[in-house]
Design a protein around this motif. Structure first.
Motif, PDB file in Angstrom:
ATOM      1  N   THR A  77       0.835  -1.198   0.000  1.00 33.75           N
ATOM      2  CA  THR A  77       0.000   0.000   0.000  1.00 33.75           C
ATOM      3  C   THR A  77       0.870   1.247   0.000  1.00 33.75           C
ATOM      4  OG1 THR A  77      -1.657  -1.214   1.224  1.00 33.75           O
ATOM      5  CG2 THR A  77      -1.877   1.179   1.232  1.00 33.75           C
ATOM      6  N   VAL A  78       0.609   2.132  -0.950  1.00 31.60           N
ATOM      7  CA  VAL A  78       1.365   3.381  -1.046  1.00 31.60           C
ATOM      8  C   VAL A  78       0.551   4.524  -0.446  1.00 31.60           C
ATOM      9  CG1 VAL A  78       2.443   4.991  -2.661  1.00 31.60           C
ATOM     10  CG2 VAL A  78       2.505   2.548  -3.129  1.00 31.60           C
ATOM     11  N   ALA A  79      -0.747   4.508  -0.662  1.00 37.75           N
ATOM     12  CA  ALA A  79      -1.616   5.558  -0.105  1.00 37.75           C
ATOM     13  C   ALA A  79      -2.957   4.944   0.262  1.00 37.75           C
ATOM     14  CB  ALA A  79      -1.824   6.674  -1.118  1.00 37.75           C
ATOM     15  N   SER A  80      -3.496   5.401   1.368  1.00 35.47           N
ATOM     16  CA  SER A  80      -4.786   4.890   1.831  1.00 35.47           C
ATOM     17  C   SER A  80      -5.528   6.049   2.494  1.00 35.47           C
ATOM     18  CB  SER A  80      -4.537   3.751   2.824  1.00 35.47           C
ATOM     19  OG  SER A  80      -5.724   3.382   3.459  1.00 35.47           O
ATOM     20  N   GLU A  81      -6.584   6.521   1.830  1.00 30.85           N
ATOM     21  CA  GLU A  81      -7.353   7.667   2.342  1.00 30.85           C
ATOM     22  C   GLU A  81      -6.458   8.890   2.552  1.00 30.85           C
ATOM     23  OE1 GLU A  81     -10.671   7.504   2.849  1.00 30.85           O
ATOM     24  OE2 GLU A  81     -10.659   5.419   2.206  1.00 30.85           O
ATOM     25  N   ASP A  82      -5.469   9.056   1.697  1.00 32.60           N
ATOM     26  CA  ASP A  82      -4.537  10.183   1.869  1.00 32.60           C
ATOM     27  C   ASP A  82      -5.020  11.416   1.115  1.00 32.60           C
ATOM     28  OD1 ASP A  82      -3.034   8.534   3.355  1.00 32.60           O
ATOM     29  OD2 ASP A  82      -1.335   8.398   1.991  1.00 32.60           O
ATOM     30  N   ASN A  83      -4.925  12.573   1.784  1.00 33.95           N
ATOM     31  CA  ASN A  83      -5.210  13.860   1.135  1.00 33.95           C
ATOM     32  C   ASN A  83      -3.891  14.426   0.640  1.00 33.95           C
ATOM     33  OD1 ASN A  83      -8.068  14.215   1.728  1.00 33.95           O
ATOM     34  ND2 ASN A  83      -7.393  14.237   3.856  1.00 33.95           N
ATOM     35  N   THR A 101      -7.883  13.177  -3.069  1.00 35.91           N
ATOM     36  CA  THR A 101      -7.912  12.178  -1.989  1.00 35.91           C
ATOM     37  C   THR A 101      -7.898  10.791  -2.614  1.00 35.91           C
ATOM     38  OG1 THR A 101      -9.244  13.658  -0.642  1.00 35.91           O
ATOM     39  CG2 THR A 101      -9.202  11.354   0.037  1.00 35.91           C
ATOM     40  N   LEU A 102      -6.901   9.998  -2.259  1.00 38.10           N
ATOM     41  CA  LEU A 102      -6.798   8.656  -2.845  1.00 38.10           C
ATOM     42  C   LEU A 102      -7.393   7.620  -1.894  1.00 38.10           C
ATOM     43  CD1 LEU A 102      -3.176   8.598  -4.331  1.00 38.10           C
ATOM     44  CD2 LEU A 102      -5.338   8.910  -5.535  1.00 38.10           C
ATOM     45  N   ASP A 103      -8.355   6.851  -2.396  1.00 38.43           N
ATOM     46  CA  ASP A 103      -8.887   5.759  -1.569  1.00 38.43           C
ATOM     47  C   ASP A 103      -7.769   4.744  -1.299  1.00 38.43           C
ATOM     48  OD1 ASP A 103     -11.268   6.984  -1.628  1.00 38.43           O
ATOM     49  OD2 ASP A 103     -12.219   5.634  -3.065  1.00 38.43           O
ATOM     50  N   ARG A 104      -7.209   4.199  -2.386  1.00 32.57           N
ATOM     51  CA  ARG A 104      -6.086   3.251  -2.256  1.00 32.57           C
ATOM     52  C   ARG A 104      -5.153   3.401  -3.442  1.00 32.57           C
ATOM     53  NH1 ARG A 104      -8.221   2.869   1.551  1.00 32.57           N
ATOM     54  NH2 ARG A 104      -8.866   1.150   2.861  1.00 32.57           N
ATOM     55  N   LEU A 105      -3.866   3.331  -3.152  1.00 31.07           N
ATOM     56  CA  LEU A 105      -2.884   3.241  -4.240  1.00 31.07           C
ATOM     57  C   LEU A 105      -1.900   2.148  -3.845  1.00 31.07           C
ATOM     58  CD1 LEU A 105      -1.966   4.474  -6.961  1.00 31.07           C
ATOM     59  CD2 LEU A 105      -0.344   5.852  -5.662  1.00 31.07           C
ATOM     60  N   TYR A 106      -1.799   1.140  -4.708  1.00 25.53           N
ATOM     61  CA  TYR A 106      -0.896   0.022  -4.446  1.00 25.53           C
ATOM     62  C   TYR A 106       0.242   0.038  -5.462  1.00 25.53           C
ATOM     63  CZ  TYR A 106      -4.943  -1.902  -1.903  1.00 25.53           C
ATOM     64  OH  TYR A 106      -6.004  -2.090  -1.061  1.00 25.53           O
ATOM     65  N   GLN A 107       1.352  -0.564  -5.025  1.00 23.69           N
ATOM     66  CA  GLN A 107       2.521  -0.704  -5.913  1.00 23.69           C
ATOM     67  C   GLN A 107       2.833  -2.193  -6.021  1.00 23.69           C
ATOM     68  OE1 GLN A 107       6.036   1.099  -4.239  1.00 23.69           O
ATOM     69  NE2 GLN A 107       6.940   1.468  -6.248  1.00 23.69           N
ATOM     70  N   ARG A 108       3.033  -2.667  -7.243  1.00 20.84           N
ATOM     71  CA  ARG A 108       3.320  -4.102  -7.394  1.00 20.84           C
ATOM     72  C   ARG A 108       4.694  -4.423  -6.825  1.00 20.84           C
ATOM     73  NH1 ARG A 108       1.909  -6.398 -13.244  1.00 20.84           N
ATOM     74  NH2 ARG A 108       3.526  -7.858 -12.597  1.00 20.84           N
ATOM     75  N   ILE A 109       4.779  -5.483  -6.027  1.00 18.14           N
ATOM     76  CA  ILE A 109       6.056  -5.828  -5.399  1.00 18.14           C
ATOM     77  C   ILE A 109       7.036  -6.350  -6.455  1.00 18.14           C
ATOM     78  CG2 ILE A 109       7.158  -7.429  -3.747  1.00 18.14           C
ATOM     79  CD1 ILE A 109       4.475  -7.092  -2.115  1.00 18.14           C
ATOM     80  N   ASP A 110       6.532  -7.130  -7.419  1.00 20.52           N
ATOM     81  CA  ASP A 110       7.425  -7.711  -8.433  1.00 20.52           C
ATOM     82  C   ASP A 110       7.747  -6.718  -9.555  1.00 20.52           C
ATOM     83  OD1 ASP A 110       4.887  -7.648  -9.452  1.00 20.52           O
ATOM     84  OD2 ASP A 110       5.103  -9.491 -10.612  1.00 20.52           O
ATOM     85  N   ALA A 111       7.004  -5.604  -9.627  1.00 17.88           N
ATOM     86  CA  ALA A 111       7.258  -4.607 -10.689  1.00 17.88           C
ATOM     87  C   ALA A 111       6.997  -3.230 -10.089  1.00 17.88           C
ATOM     88  CB  ALA A 111       6.346  -4.862 -11.885  1.00 17.88           C
ATOM     89  N   PRO A 112       7.978  -2.651  -9.367  1.00 25.65           N
ATOM     90  CA  PRO A 112       7.740  -1.424  -8.590  1.00 25.65           C
ATOM     91  C   PRO A 112       7.320  -0.202  -9.413  1.00 25.65           C
ATOM     92  CG  PRO A 112       9.830  -2.459  -7.982  1.00 25.65           C
ATOM     93  CD  PRO A 112       9.328  -3.191  -9.161  1.00 25.65           C
ATOM     94  N   ALA A 113       7.504  -0.249 -10.747  1.00 18.81           N
ATOM     95  CA  ALA A 113       7.063   0.892 -11.563  1.00 18.81           C
ATOM     96  C   ALA A 113       5.582   0.789 -11.910  1.00 18.81           C
ATOM     97  CB  ALA A 113       7.897   0.975 -12.829  1.00 18.81           C
ATOM     98  N   TYR A 148       2.826  13.086  -8.600  1.00 17.31           N
ATOM     99  CA  TYR A 148       3.236  12.871  -7.206  1.00 17.31           C
ATOM    100  C   TYR A 148       4.260  11.738  -7.081  1.00 17.31           C
ATOM    101  CZ  TYR A 148       2.489  13.243  -2.173  1.00 17.31           C
ATOM    102  OH  TYR A 148       2.652  13.465  -0.826  1.00 17.31           O
ATOM    103  N   TRP A 149       4.050  10.696  -7.911  1.00 15.15           N
ATOM    104  CA  TRP A 149       4.962   9.541  -7.876  1.00 15.15           C
ATOM    105  C   TRP A 149       5.608   9.403  -9.262  1.00 15.15           C
ATOM    106  CZ3 TRP A 149       0.376   9.245  -5.063  1.00 15.15           C
ATOM    107  CH2 TRP A 149       0.525   8.944  -3.705  1.00 15.15           C
ATOM    108  N   PRO A 150       6.658  10.176  -9.541  1.00 12.41           N
ATOM    109  CA  PRO A 150       7.264  10.086 -10.880  1.00 12.41           C
ATOM    110  C   PRO A 150       7.797   8.693 -11.178  1.00 12.41           C
ATOM    111  CG  PRO A 150       8.466  11.627  -9.450  1.00 12.41           C
ATOM    112  CD  PRO A 150       7.291  11.170  -8.684  1.00 12.41           C
ATOM    113  N   GLU A 151       8.013   7.902 -10.118  1.00 16.53           N
ATOM    114  CA  GLU A 151       8.500   6.528 -10.342  1.00 16.53           C
ATOM    115  C   GLU A 151       7.405   5.622 -10.924  1.00 16.53           C
ATOM    116  OE1 GLU A 151       8.083   8.113  -7.502  1.00 16.53           O
ATOM    117  OE2 GLU A 151       7.829   6.803  -5.758  1.00 16.53           O
TER     118      GLU A 151
END
Ligand code: SF4
Length: 355
Positions: A77-83, A101-113, A148-151
């Motif tokens: 989880t990268v963001a959860s209910e974040d303003n 406001t992001l409900d959820r933002l996830y990042q793949r563990i096997d492919a971080p981009a 926000y996440w250029p990666e």
């Protein structure tokens, strides 16, 4: 790139039309902190009870269940209910930001981009796939997430309509540039608007500026004067029945909004009073005193039953909400208890018709 976070909320975060949406997001966040669904619903009703209807309380439990069924694996989880906010453009030397406001933002563990954005929607009305693809909120979020996440090089978005299922959508760099241009045009149009004076409206009870804005106070004074005029002795409003109902109703809608503003104002001022140093609070003529309330544990109820015998049951009151909270997801157990209840006539419910 510098990252910004702040306490403020995106403009769409709370208003009377999306109170249920805020409630379900709050409940979801609580379950993720470790609360059971029943506890989360309890706390949510405490916080949003004034704004959500009885039907929606049952829907809360069902939507929470659906949420738990959607289990994302292999992600962090990268963001959860974040303003959050990102710079949009500079206007006359002032930086204008886009807030979201992001409900959820996830990042793949096997492919971080690779990122996955989930936007939970609690609406009772289904959005078609085409509507989701064109949805300006989701589209703007896609641009903002990349800022926000250029990666993030590969963003998948899921529009999760809890009652209807998930619609996946994506945007390319050209579409992101397009939505950014559109956002700038919208903000410039607002900044150019001639009539920017605040005026009392249905959103005032939810406005972050309400406590410092003079409009709600001015309208509350008007409302007081109008009520005094309609009911001079403060209680006799029987003459209303013979009068102009359209006018009375228009006043009533206005007074309802005024009442919500007054309640919020009182709550805010009392909240500040509570936090003040004792001396300052006393100077203002207020004090904080210890208080307690009676609590009846299950064991205490057993003791009372032993003392009173069957009369005990004339004292206690069961409610449908309590039964549902107690059994949580076990609907069969809830129904087994509820089938013993009987209905009795109550005064007809006055409900505004949908137009
Ligand atoms: S409180 Fe004031 S600024 Fe906020 S919506 Fe009402 S009139 Fe506008």
């Amino acid at each position: 790139m510098k990252r910004w976070t702040e306490e403020g909320q995106a403009p769409e975060s709370t208003n009377p039309n999306n109170a249920y949406g805020s409630a379900i997001h709050y409940a979801i966040a609580l379950t993720e902190e470790g609360y059971t669904d029943a506890e989360a619903i309890d706390l949510t009703v405490e916080k949003f009870g004034r704004w959500i209807g009885p039907d929606e309380m049952e829907v809360l439990a069902l939507d929470l269940e659906t949420f738990h069924e959607r289990d994302y694996v292999g992600v962090k989880t990268v963001a959860s209910e974040d303003n959050l906010k990102v710079p949009l453009f500079v206007h006359n030397g002032v930086q204008i930001y886009y807030r979201f406001t992001l409900d959820r933002l996830y990042q793949r563990i096997d492919a971080p981009a690779s990122f996955l954005h989930i936007d939970y929607k609690s609406s009772a009305h289904k959005q078609s796939d085409e509507e989701v693809h064109k949805n300006p909120q989701l589209w703007s979020y896609n641009w903002a997430i990349h800022e926000y996440w250029p990666e993030c090089e590969d963003l998948h978005q899921s529009y999760d309509q809890l009652k209807f299922g998930v619609v996946p959508t994506r945007k390319n760099a050209e579409q992101r540039a397009q939505i950014k241009k559109w956002l700038i045009t919208q903000v410039k149009a607002i900044l150019k608007a001639e009539d920017v004076n605040p005026s009392f409206n249905q959103w005032c009870p939810w406005c972050p500026l309400m406590e410092s804005c003079s409009e709600p106070k001015r309208t509350a004074e008007f409302a007081q004067t109008r009520i005094a005029e309609l009911a001079p002795d403060g209680s006799d409003v029987s003459s209303l029945a013979a009068g102009d109902m359209e006018t009375y109703l228009a006043d009533m809608y206005l007074f309802e909004t005024v009442r919500k503003c007054i309640e919020r104002y009182e709550k805010s001022v009392k909240g500040v009073l509570r936090e003040l140093p004792t001396e300052r609070r006393q100077q203002l003529g207020w004090g904080l005193f210890p208080s307690s309330r009676d609590v009846w544990s299950a064991q205490a109820l057993v003791e009372v039953y032993r003392e009173l015998g069957p009369d005990f049951f004339l004292l206690v009151k069961m409610t449908k909400t309590n039964i549902q909270r107690f059994f949580g997801k076990d609907k069969a157990a809830t129904d087994r208890v509820l089938r013993h209840s009987t209905k009795e006539d109550a005064s007809p419910r006055l409900t505004k018709l949908k137009t």
